[in-house]
Design an enzyme around this catalytic site. Structure first.
Site, PDB file in Angstrom:
ATOM      1  NE  ARG A   1     -32.461 -41.102  10.748  1.00  0.00           N
ATOM      2  CZ  ARG A   1     -33.765 -41.080  10.469  1.00  0.00           C
ATOM      3  NH1 ARG A   1     -34.559 -40.212  11.062  1.00  0.00           N
ATOM      4  NH2 ARG A   1     -34.275 -41.946   9.628  1.00  0.00           N
TER       5      ARG A   1
ATOM      6  CG  ASP B   1     -30.861 -37.193  15.330  1.00  0.00           C
ATOM      7  OD1 ASP B   1     -30.706 -38.272  14.732  1.00  0.00           O
ATOM      8  OD2 ASP B   1     -30.636 -37.015  16.544  1.00  0.00           O
TER       9      ASP B   1
ATOM     10  CE  LYS C   1     -38.876 -45.589  -9.675  1.00  0.00           C
ATOM     11  NZ  LYS C   1     -38.214 -46.794  -9.183  1.00  0.00           N
TER      12      LYS C   1
ATOM     13  CG  HIS D   1     -31.903 -45.549 -13.081  1.00  0.00           C
ATOM     14  ND1 HIS D   1     -33.086 -45.983 -12.546  1.00  0.00           N
ATOM     15  CD2 HIS D   1     -31.394 -46.605 -13.755  1.00  0.00           C
ATOM     16  CE1 HIS D   1     -33.267 -47.248 -12.875  1.00  0.00           C
ATOM     17  NE2 HIS D   1     -32.256 -47.662 -13.610  1.00  0.00           N
TER      18      HIS D   1
ATOM     19  CE  LYS E   1     -31.296 -47.961 -17.513  1.00  0.00           C
ATOM     20  NZ  LYS E   1     -30.459 -49.025 -16.998  1.00  0.00           N
TER      21      LYS E   1
ATOM     22  CD  GLU F   1     -36.266 -55.056 -13.488  1.00  0.00           C
ATOM     23  OE1 GLU F   1     -35.180 -54.909 -12.934  1.00  0.00           O
ATOM     24  OE2 GLU F   1     -37.348 -54.665 -13.023  1.00  0.00           O
TER      25      GLU F   1
ATOM     26  CG  ASP G   1     -40.321 -50.376  -8.911  1.00  0.00           C
ATOM     27  OD1 ASP G   1     -39.671 -49.491  -8.339  1.00  0.00           O
ATOM     28  OD2 ASP G   1     -39.810 -51.438  -9.340  1.00  0.00           O
TER      29      ASP G   1
ATOM     30  CG  HIS H   1     -37.829 -46.447 -14.897  1.00  0.00           C
ATOM     31  ND1 HIS H   1     -37.154 -45.330 -14.487  1.00  0.00           N
ATOM     32  CD2 HIS H   1     -37.639 -47.364 -13.908  1.00  0.00           C
ATOM     33  CE1 HIS H   1     -36.578 -45.567 -13.319  1.00  0.00           C
ATOM     34  NE2 HIS H   1     -36.861 -46.788 -12.949  1.00  0.00           N
TER      35      HIS H   1
ATOM     36  CE  LYS I   1     -38.882 -55.407  -9.613  1.00  0.00           C
ATOM     37  NZ  LYS I   1     -37.631 -54.981 -10.241  1.00  0.00           N
TER      38      LYS I   1
HETATM   39  C1  BG6 Z   1     -35.672 -49.161 -10.515  1.00  0.00           C
HETATM   40  C2  BG6 Z   1     -36.761 -50.012  -9.932  1.00  0.00           C
HETATM   41  O1  BG6 Z   1     -36.088 -47.831 -10.611  1.00  0.00           O
HETATM   42  O2  BG6 Z   1     -35.345 -49.648 -11.810  1.00  0.00           O
HETATM   43  C3  BG6 Z   1     -36.320 -51.453  -9.849  1.00  0.00           C
HETATM   44  O3  BG6 Z   1     -37.071 -49.529  -8.636  1.00  0.00           O
HETATM   45  C4  BG6 Z   1     -35.859 -51.938 -11.203  1.00  0.00           C
HETATM   46  O4  BG6 Z   1     -37.365 -52.284  -9.363  1.00  0.00           O
HETATM   47  C5  BG6 Z   1     -34.847 -50.972 -11.806  1.00  0.00           C
HETATM   48  O5  BG6 Z   1     -35.272 -53.224 -11.025  1.00  0.00           O
HETATM   49  C6  BG6 Z   1     -34.516 -51.347 -13.233  1.00  0.00           C
HETATM   50  O6  BG6 Z   1     -33.452 -50.569 -13.667  1.00  0.00           O
HETATM   51  P1  BG6 Z   1     -32.378 -51.110 -14.697  1.00  0.00           P
HETATM   52  O7  BG6 Z   1     -31.426 -49.986 -14.879  1.00  0.00           O
HETATM   53  O8  BG6 Z   1     -31.756 -52.318 -14.082  1.00  0.00           O
HETATM   54  O9  BG6 Z   1     -33.138 -51.468 -15.934  1.00  0.00           O
END
Ligand code: BG6
Length: 456
Positions: free
Chosen positions: A42, A83, A137, A167, A171, A205, A224, A229, A314
């Protein structure tokens, strides 16, 4: 020409992940000549301003950086300010190539708006090329919203045109789960309830929410990480071999796993929140979980009775993503008069930070007695000696090729939400845990007798 249209091109995800992914592909000349990168946002930027943003983002987030590659990428780039109104989409339609990929690198509330806007402007139409929609996502925030988003998108888009990103699937180490399981014939006969006592899947993490408080506080670890995942890691670890490595055949097997999960209830989950989270999220009364551990059972032939323990969080002791399976004790213990430890053998796939396989076995302790000690056989599954693309680069390339194997089909999303739903709404206290720990003490109550969480 193929347009790679990035909605949200001025945003954070594009700068951190998408531009570096494109850089990687350009560097090894995997990006087909005819691809144009069309940034959409935008902000009323000029082409030059966008190009500079592309350069600056790469400068910040891509290491190592070769300027010649950057300039090759810049040459392909264009910017289209708009827009998200019907006039905006009409103007985009006038510019768009017959074959386009629309990448929604935007907050989820924009997905229906953009999906519909593109559709109404005829940009989902495939009579002269292909049109694909890449959706980040989270796909919905619960079952109802996911179903409703799907309904909106499929007014214009066929399921085969929608590429849902997780994602983790990009990997190498995650893809290796399937290769490890199905390219080794000695392993497969052991991979079931007869030989496996428990499975632990961990995605820990060490980082906290890193300034994403406004987003994260509405989401929490269950939405999340767990719903997407972790569910992917679960399905890949537990699924039956598909007849071939093909997108739909693989999704069929993943969905069967999700559908065999015994319904969860509030006793199957423990939530935690790291110390200091509330201040960081600027919400003093927040009960959002930054840690979730779940125990579940798959009521199917292969896994009947085997607990699967999943945990993610986390600000924990370290980054560690693993899948670990413990073997059952041997049927009789012939060393029972000595100090030989029974069973306790583990096979562990380490996905992050290293890509490795660990096999924990008992061997004789040297000496006169028949005593045992565990030794760990470790082998890296990636020696760093060949080309490896980042998760986003892999997925971007697959999106260009139209290969859907590493994307999520809608029923995977749907059944993941269905199984998470009962624990999503369970009202339950969140236990505070110390920064840099293994998470809240309460997670241990999920374990069956004789089972213990592996330390991170
Ligand atoms: C994301 C989450 O999808 O994956 C994040 O939104 C998280 O909160 C991340 O930190 C972890 O991904 P990776 O590749 O670092 O393990």
């Amino acid at each position: 020409m193929i347009d790679l249209v990035i909605f949200g091109a001025t945003g954070d995800l594009a700068a951190r992940k998408l531009f570096p992914a494109l850089y990687e592909l350009e560097a090894v000349r995997y990006l087909p000549e005819e691809v144009r990168i069309l940034g959409v946002g935008r902000k009323p930027w000029s082409a030059e301003e966008f190009n500079q943003h592309l350069r600056d983002s790469l400068e910040e987030f891509q290491k190592p950086l070769d300027n010649e590659v950057v300039e090759r990428l810049v040459k392909r780039a264009a910017y289209h300010p708009m827009d998200y109104t019907s006039e905006g989409f009409e103007s985009l339609a006038k510019k768009s190539a017959d074959s386009s990929i629309f990448y929604l690198s935007l907050p989820p509330d924009a997905f229906p708006v953009i999906g519909t806007g593109l559709g109404q402007a005829g940009l989902a139409e495939q009579s002269r090329g292909f049109r694909r929609l890449v959706v980040e996502k989270p796909f919905g925030e619960d079952l109802q919203s996911a179903l409703s988003l799907q309904k909106t998108l499929t007014q214009f888009w066929d399921e085969s045109q929608i590429l849902r990103i997780d994602h983790f699937l990009g990997k190498e180490a995650v893809q290796n789960i399937l290769v490890f399981r199905f390219a080794n014939s000695w392993l497969e006969p052991l991979w079931n309830a007869r030989h496996i006592a428990q499975v632990q899947i961990t995605a820990a993490e060490s980082i906290g929410i890193e300034g994403r408080g406004a987003f994260y506080d509405k989401v929490g670890a269950v939405r999340d990480m767990l719903q997407n995942h972790m569910m992917q890691l679960l399905t890949l670890s537990a699924l039956e071999p598909p007849p071939r490595f093909e997108a739909d055949l693989l999704s069929n097997e993943k969905v069967k796993v999700l559908r065999s999960v015994r319904p969860l209830n509030s006793e199957d989950i423990v939530r935690g929140q790291y110390q200091g989270y509330c201040e960081e999220a600027a919400n003093p009364s927040s009960t959002t979980e930054t840690f979730a551990a779940v125990r579940l059972y798959l009521d199917n032939w292969r896994w009947k009775g085997v607990p699967f323990y999943l945990r993610t969080g986390k600000a924990l002791a370290k980054k560690n993503t693993t899948i670990a399976l413990q073997f059952r004790d041997p049927p009789t213990q012939i060393f029972s008069d000595s100090s030989v430890e029974p069973g306790s053998g583990w096979v562990e796939l380490e996905l992050q930070p290293k890509e490795a396989m660990h096999l924990e076995v008992q061997v004789k302790t040297p000496g006169l007695q028949f005593a045992s000690r565990p030794v760990i056989l470790t082998t890296p599954t990636n020696n760093g000696d060949k080309l490896e693309l980042s998760a986003y680069a892999t997925l971007m390339l697959d999106a260009l090729k139209g290969d859907r194997s590493l994307f999520i089909r809608f029923d995977e999303v749907e059944y993941a939400w269905r199984l998470i739903e009962p624990i999503l709404h369970a009202s339950q206290p969140t236990e505070v845990y110390s920064l840099g720990s293994d998470g809240p003490g309460g997670q241990h109550y999920l374990m069956q007798e004789h089972h213990r969480w592996r330390s991170l």
